[in-house]
Design an enzyme around this catalytic site. Structure first.
Site, short mmCIF file in Angstrom:
data_model
loop_
_atom_site.label_atom_id
_atom_site.label_comp_id
_atom_site.label_asym_id
_atom_site.label_seq_id
_atom_site.Cartn_x
_atom_site.Cartn_y
_atom_site.Cartn_z
CB THR A 83 1.05 39.51 61.88
OG1 THR A 83 0.18 40.84 61.44
CG2 THR A 83 0.57 39.00 63.08
N GLY A 84 2.85 42.73 61.60
CA GLY A 84 3.08 43.72 62.40
C GLY A 84 3.58 44.85 61.54
N GLY A 94 5.94 45.85 59.00
CA GLY A 94 6.64 45.15 58.27
C GLY A 94 8.30 45.70 58.28
CG ASP A 137 6.64 41.77 57.55
OD1 ASP A 137 5.81 42.61 57.14
OD2 ASP A 137 6.76 40.90 58.35
NE ARG A 159 5.15 48.63 53.46
CZ ARG A 159 4.77 47.44 54.29
NH1 ARG A 159 3.84 46.72 53.72
NH2 ARG A 159 5.07 47.57 55.37
CB THR A 203 -0.99 40.59 57.98
OG1 THR A 203 -0.89 41.59 57.37
CG2 THR A 203 -0.16 39.56 57.51
N1 ASP Z 1 3.61 42.87 58.14
C1 ASP Z 1 2.65 43.44 57.30
C2 ASP Z 1 3.25 44.48 56.21
O1 ASP Z 1 3.99 45.13 56.85
C3 ASP Z 1 1.39 44.31 57.91
C4 ASP Z 1 0.90 43.49 59.13
O2 ASP Z 1 1.25 42.33 59.58
O3 ASP Z 1 -0.31 43.86 59.56
O4 ASP Z 1 2.95 44.65 55.12
#
Ligand code: ASP
Length: 356
Positions: A273-274, A276, A253, A250, A222
């Site tokens: 990022t992570g 969501g 975040d 889906r 991301t």
């Molecule tokens: N936050 C992003 C999501 O959940 C994914 C990511 O940041 O790797 O869509």
């Protein structure tokens, strides 16, 4: 005899006072110019996850660093030339969306159904205006569409077909499905589906636990950018393909204002990022901002509190990049690594990948 003398004295006094006032005004205006032109900055990320040096080739490391440096340099140049933080973050994100390396635009991950669906958002810290798109499938640069939602509609978020119809109306570049196909992401989906079949007890699936390998190694990438411009305006932007193997439809975040993206001139600009779902339930971006606003915390303390304590307690992994109204920068993450970069106060580009 005395009169002309008095007149000369008074004249000189008035003249001196006037000169002094002008000098003070000039100094003050110069100082003002300095304070608006010296503090600006930019930070970007290219995703957080299990990024270990032992799993990286030097070529891949080089490729990531080069792309992050390019995005950062273009964005920073805009700021340096007096451009807006909104233009800087949008430009940087577009460069990353066009690269197959990142999980956004061209290099996006696949849904369980084998499609690509993108989420993106942008926020203006000056006006608190924001624009977002969710689950769009053919938009080459979702961040550009998010900005158009902010600037050309009365709405904050458009999703799916409605967002793509709006993209067409606005002449935004759309791409066929195969533009977004990358072998690497396709294989990640197949591996994830296979692993899911073998795992008979879904509650034992560690993909949603902190430092869990699966979510992180297959989904990361991301992209996000935050910036402070010379006029003192903050902006934040985030773009993603979401999580590998997610259900179609889906939305994570990244397009949720206050969760994956937030900017407020009174406090800071944040992009996350992570996982969501955890970022949404923790309102990560907004939480960092209000800890600064209501609790008077520094950016670093607020960002660390949310990412290293609150998120961890909930079981969520990931990281954020953030910049405050004074140009201070924070980049905490609770994963093994996070692709990230910023420009230091001397204008030097710093790119990092691993934990230090
Ligand atoms: N936050 C992003 C999501 O959940 C994914 C990511 O940041 O790797 O869509």
């Amino acid at each position: 005899m005395n009169k002309p003398l008095k007149f000369t004295f008074r004249f000189h006094l008035t003249y001196r006072l006037l000169a002094l006032t002008i000098a003070v005004l000039v100094v003050l205006s110069c100082q003002q110019k300095d304070s608006t032109s010296s503090t600006f900055g930019m930070v970007i990320h290219g995703g957080a996850g299990t990024i270990l040096k032992k799993n990286m080739t030097s070529e891949l490391e080089e490729a990531y660093s080069t792309k992050l440096t390019e995005a950062l340099s273009y964005g920073y140049n805009i700021l340096n030339n007096g451009g807006s933080s909104l233009d800087a973050v949008e430009t940087a994100i577009k460069i990353l969306e066009d690269s197959p390396l990142f999980n956004a635009g061209k290099g996006a991950v696949f849904t369980h159904s084998g499609t690509n669906e993108f989420d993106a958002s942008i926020m203006d810290g000056k006006t608190l205006m924001a624009g977002a798109v969710g689950a769009v499938k053919h938009v080459k640069n979702p961040i550009a569409l998010a900005r158009l939602v902010m600037e050309k509609t009365p709405h904050v978020m458009l999703t799916g077909e409605g967002a793509e119809a709006f993209a067409k109306e606005q002449g935004v570049e759309l791409m066929p499905d195969d533009y977004f196909f990358t072998e690497r992401r396709w294989k990640q989906l197949q591996r994830k589906i296979e692993r899911g079949k073998k795992n008979t007890n879904p509650s034992k699936d560690k993909t949603t636990t902190i430092k869990g390998l699966e979510f992180e190694s297959s989904s990361m990438g991301t992209v996000g950018a935050v910036a402070l411009d010379k006029a003192g305006n903050l902006a934040a932007a985030t773009s993603t393909g979401g999580l590998t193997n997610k259900r179609f439809g889906r939305v994570g975040d990244s397009p949720i204002i206050g969760a994956g993206t937030y900017a407020n001139n009174r406090t800071c600009a944040v992009s996350g990022t992570g996982q969501g779902e955890y970022f949404m339930r923790s309102l990560v971006g907004y939480d960092i901002s209000v800890l600064m606003e209501y609790r008077g915390m520094s950016l670093e303390k607020a960002a660390n509190t949310v990412v290293m304590k609150k998120l961890v307690k909930l079981g969520g992994s990931g990281g954020v990049i953030a910049i405050d109204k004074d140009g201070n920068v924070a980049m905490p993450f609770n994963t093994e690594g996070m692709y990230r970069g910023y420009v230091d106060r001397d204008g030097k580009v710093i790119v990092k990948i691993y934990r230090e």
